[in-house]
Design a protein around this motif. Structure first.
Motif, PDB file in Angstrom:
ATOM      1  N   GLY B 173       6.231  24.521   5.119  1.00 39.70           N
ATOM      2  CA  GLY B 173       5.885  25.132   6.413  1.00 39.70           C
ATOM      3  C   GLY B 173       5.537  24.120   7.478  1.00 39.70           C
ATOM      4  O   GLY B 173       6.007  24.211   8.616  1.00 39.70           O
ATOM      5  N   LYS B 174       4.730  23.128   7.102  1.00 38.25           N
ATOM      6  CA  LYS B 174       4.269  22.164   8.117  1.00 38.25           C
ATOM      7  C   LYS B 174       5.436  21.367   8.712  1.00 38.25           C
ATOM      8  O   LYS B 174       5.428  21.028   9.887  1.00 38.25           O
ATOM      9  N   TRP B 175       6.450  21.108   7.894  1.00 44.99           N
ATOM     10  CA  TRP B 175       7.606  20.356   8.408  1.00 44.99           C
ATOM     11  C   TRP B 175       8.434  21.190   9.372  1.00 44.99           C
ATOM     12  O   TRP B 175       8.890  20.720  10.409  1.00 44.99           O
ATOM     13  N   LEU B 176       8.620  22.468   9.011  1.00 40.99           N
ATOM     14  CA  LEU B 176       9.411  23.343   9.895  1.00 40.99           C
ATOM     15  C   LEU B 176       8.655  23.634  11.202  1.00 40.99           C
ATOM     16  O   LEU B 176       9.263  23.693  12.272  1.00 40.99           O
ATOM     17  N   LEU B 179       9.071  20.612  13.337  1.00 40.58           N
ATOM     18  CA  LEU B 179      10.425  20.574  13.900  1.00 40.58           C
ATOM     19  C   LEU B 179      10.527  21.496  15.115  1.00 40.58           C
ATOM     20  O   LEU B 179      11.125  21.135  16.145  1.00 40.58           O
ATOM     21  N   GLY B 180       9.929  22.682  14.994  1.00 39.61           N
ATOM     22  CA  GLY B 180       9.960  23.655  16.098  1.00 39.61           C
ATOM     23  C   GLY B 180       9.194  23.179  17.315  1.00 39.61           C
ATOM     24  O   GLY B 180       9.464  23.624  18.439  1.00 39.61           O
ATOM     25  N   ILE B 181       8.230  22.291  17.119  1.00 37.79           N
ATOM     26  CA  ILE B 181       7.481  21.735  18.255  1.00 37.79           C
ATOM     27  C   ILE B 181       8.211  20.510  18.820  1.00 37.79           C
ATOM     28  O   ILE B 181       8.305  20.336  20.030  1.00 37.79           O
ATOM     29  N   VAL B 182       8.762  19.698  17.934  1.00 42.31           N
ATOM     30  CA  VAL B 182       9.451  18.471  18.364  1.00 42.31           C
ATOM     31  C   VAL B 182      10.716  18.804  19.171  1.00 42.31           C
ATOM     32  O   VAL B 182      11.042  18.107  20.134  1.00 42.31           O
ATOM     33  N   LEU B 183      11.388  19.892  18.802  1.00 44.41           N
ATOM     34  CA  LEU B 183      12.657  20.253  19.477  1.00 44.41           C
ATOM     35  C   LEU B 183      12.480  20.433  20.991  1.00 44.41           C
ATOM     36  O   LEU B 183      13.131  19.731  21.779  1.00 44.41           O
ATOM     37  N   PRO B 184      11.598  21.336  21.450  1.00 45.59           N
ATOM     38  CA  PRO B 184      11.439  21.465  22.909  1.00 45.59           C
ATOM     39  C   PRO B 184      10.791  20.236  23.544  1.00 45.59           C
ATOM     40  O   PRO B 184      11.158  19.837  24.658  1.00 45.59           O
ATOM     41  N   LEU B 185       9.847  19.625  22.816  1.00 45.65           N
ATOM     42  CA  LEU B 185       9.146  18.456  23.359  1.00 45.65           C
ATOM     43  C   LEU B 185      10.125  17.295  23.558  1.00 45.65           C
ATOM     44  O   LEU B 185      10.154  16.657  24.613  1.00 45.65           O
ATOM     45  N   GLY B 186      10.956  17.077  22.547  1.00 43.86           N
ATOM     46  CA  GLY B 186      11.944  15.996  22.612  1.00 43.86           C
ATOM     47  C   GLY B 186      12.943  16.234  23.724  1.00 43.86           C
ATOM     48  O   GLY B 186      13.276  15.331  24.495  1.00 43.86           O
ATOM     49  N   TYR B 187      13.379  17.482  23.851  1.00 39.20           N
ATOM     50  CA  TYR B 187      14.346  17.804  24.916  1.00 39.20           C
ATOM     51  C   TYR B 187      13.725  17.519  26.270  1.00 39.20           C
ATOM     52  O   TYR B 187      14.361  16.930  27.148  1.00 39.20           O
ATOM     53  N   TRP B 188      12.456  17.952  26.420  1.00 34.77           N
ATOM     54  CA  TRP B 188      11.782  17.790  27.710  1.00 34.77           C
ATOM     55  C   TRP B 188      11.627  16.311  28.071  1.00 34.77           C
ATOM     56  O   TRP B 188      11.840  15.922  29.218  1.00 34.77           O
ATOM     57  N   LEU B 189      11.282  15.483  27.087  1.00 41.17           N
ATOM     58  CA  LEU B 189      11.059  14.064  27.349  1.00 41.17           C
ATOM     59  C   LEU B 189      12.363  13.307  27.569  1.00 41.17           C
ATOM     60  O   LEU B 189      12.407  12.346  28.331  1.00 41.17           O
ATOM     61  N   LEU B 190      13.431  13.755  26.915  1.00 41.70           N
ATOM     62  CA  LEU B 190      14.701  13.018  26.981  1.00 41.70           C
ATOM     63  C   LEU B 190      15.680  13.554  28.030  1.00 41.70           C
ATOM     64  O   LEU B 190      16.715  12.949  28.269  1.00 41.70           O
ATOM     65  N   ARG B 191      15.363  14.685  28.642  1.00 42.29           N
ATOM     66  CA  ARG B 191      16.342  15.343  29.537  1.00 42.29           C
ATOM     67  C   ARG B 191      16.648  14.499  30.769  1.00 42.29           C
ATOM     68  O   ARG B 191      15.880  13.652  31.155  1.00 42.29           O
TER      69      ARG B 191
END
Lengths: 160, 191
Positions: B173-176, B179-191
Motif C-alpha cells: 500500500g505505501k508504495w502505491l 506513486l499516486g502522490i509522486v505522479l502529479p507532483l512530478g508532472y507539476w515540477l517537470l512541466r
C-alpha cells in the motif's frame, strides 16, 4: 435478482429521460447572471458609431443572437439594429453558460462596454481560436494588422 | 492481559466500522462517480469534439444571387432553397445572410451559391452528465457536489485501513500511495 433487474430498468429509464434534467426550455425566457437594471436600452448601432464615448460604461442592449460559443457557451454575438453590425457579449467561463439553442433568440444583455487593443500575435491567436471553434482552416499569414475589439463584458442577460 | 484484550476489541470494532462505512459509502457514490468520471473524460477533450452537442450540417447549393435589399435577399434565398419563411434574418455582408428558424438556422453565401443548414442537437445523457459535473445549475447541486467530494476523499483514506499485512498500507500500500502522490507532483515540477 428481481430487485437488481428492477433497479437496472429504473436506471435505464432515467438515462433515457436524462436530457430533460436541468435542460433550458428554449421557448421560455432564461436568465443569466445578475438581474438586469431598469436602465434604458442603448442601440448597438449607437455604441459602434462612437465606441470611445461608451468605453468603461455600463450599457444595456437588445438584439437577435447570431451565434453562441459552441464549446463553453462563454459568449453570444448580438445583432445590431443596423445591418452588417454586431457586438460580442463575453462572459467569464462558467460564470454564465449560454446554450447553443439560444442562437436565433432575442437577448437583452447588460454589461461593461470595453475596448481591447491586441497586438499582431494576439490578433492571430484570436483569429485562430475563432477558426477552431467554427472548424475552419486558419492561415496566420492572412492576418496582417493588429485588431481593436469593442465588446461587452457581461453582467447579466435574458434570452427569450 | 485484560487491558490488552480490551484494546484489541476496540481496534477490531474500529476496523469493522471503517470497513462497513467504506463499503456503504462506496455503494452510495457509485452513480455520482460514473457521472463525474464519464463527463471528466468527455470535457478533457473539448479541443477534439463538442461533448454537449452534435451539429447536423447539411450543405446545399443554388445559383448565385445578386444581393438586393434585405427583404429581397431573404426572399430570394428562401425561394432558391425552398425553405419556409424564417422567424428572422440577418445580413453580415450584402451577400451573406443568416435565416433563423425554431431550433435551426441557415447560413447562405449568395455569391458562392452555397448554404449550410445547421441543426444542433444535445447529446443524450452526456449533456446532463456534463451539466452536473460542471455544476452549471449551481444552487442545491453545489451542496451535493461538495458532499460527493468529501465522500470521495473518505474512500481512499478509509481504504488505507481495511487490510493488514503484506497487502495493507504497511505492505504494498505505501508504495502505491507514494506513486499516486509522486505522479502529479512530478508532472507539476517537470512541466
Amino acid at each position: 435478482m428481481f430487485g437488481i433487474r428492477r433497479l437496472l430498468t429504473v436506471f435505464t429509464l432515467l438515462c433515457v429521460v436524462s436530457p430533460a434534467f436541468g435542460a433550458d426550455t428554449p421557448a421560455e425566457p432564461s436568465t443569466y447572471g445578475k438581474a438586469l437594471s431598469d436602465a434604458e436600452l442603448t442601440p448597438i448601432s449607437e455604441l459602434l458609431a462612437s465606441p470611445e464615448d461608451f468605453v468603461g460604461k455600463t450599457v444595456k442592449v437588445e438584439g437577435r443572437i447570431l451565434g453562441v460559443c459552441e464549446m463553453r457557451g462563454c459568449w453570444i454575438e448580438i445583432a445590431s439594429d443596423e445591418e452588417f453590425e454586431s457586438i460580442r457579449f463575453k462572459v467569464e467561463d462558467g460564470e454564465m453558460v449560454f446554450p447553443v439553442e439560444a442562437k436565433g433568440r432575442l437577448a437583452t444583455a447588460e454589461g461593461t462596454f470595453e475596448k481591447i487593443e491586441l497586438d499582431l500575435d494576439q490578433t492571430r491567436k484570436m483569429k485562430q481560436h475563432e477558426c477552431e471553434e467554427k472548424g475552419e482552416p486558419f492561415d496566420p499569414e492572412t492576418v496582417t494588422e493588429a485588431a481593436v475589439i469593442y465588446r461587452i463584458a457581461g453582467q447579466g442577460a435574458v434570452v427569450r | 492481559m485484560r487491558h490488552s484484550e480490551s484494546r484489541g476489541r476496540r481496534t477490531i470494532r474500529w476496523r469493522h466500522w471503517n470497513r462497513s462505512l467504506h463499503r456503504d459509502v462506496g455503494y452510495f457514490v457509485l452513480g455520482l462517480t460514473v457521472i463525474y468520471a464519464v463527463s471528466g473524460v468527455a470535457v478533457n477533450h473539448t479541443r477534439d469534439w463538442n461533448p454537449n452537442y452534435r451539429f447536423f450540417r447539411q450543405v446545399e447549393t443554388f445559383a448565385p444571387i445578386v444581393p438586393g435589399d434585405r427583404a429581397a435577399t431573404v426572399a430570394a434565398v428562401v425561394d432558391a432553397l425552398e425553405l419556409p419563411p424564417p422567424v428572422d434574418a440577418f445580413r453580415h455582408r450584402p451577400d451573406q445572410v443568416t435565416l433563423f428558424y425554431e431550433g435551426w438556422s441557415v447560413e447562405a453565401d449568395l455569391s458562392a451559391g452555397r448554404a449550410v443548414i445547421e441543426r444542433p442537437r444535445r447529446r443524450p445523457v452526456l449533456y446532463a452528465f456534463n451539466r452536473l459535473h460542471l455544476n452549471r445549475d449551481r444552487g442545491l447541486w453545489t451542496w451535493v457536489a461538495d458532499l460527493y467530494a468529501l465522500l470521495l476523499l473518505f474512500m481512499p483514506l478509509s481504504g488505507l485501513f481495511i487490510l493488514r499485512g503484506k497487502n495493507g498500507f504497511a505492505g504494498r500500500g505505501k508504495w502505491l500511495v507514494s506513486l499516486g502522490i509522486v505522479l502529479p507532483l512530478g508532472y507539476w515540477l517537470l512541466r
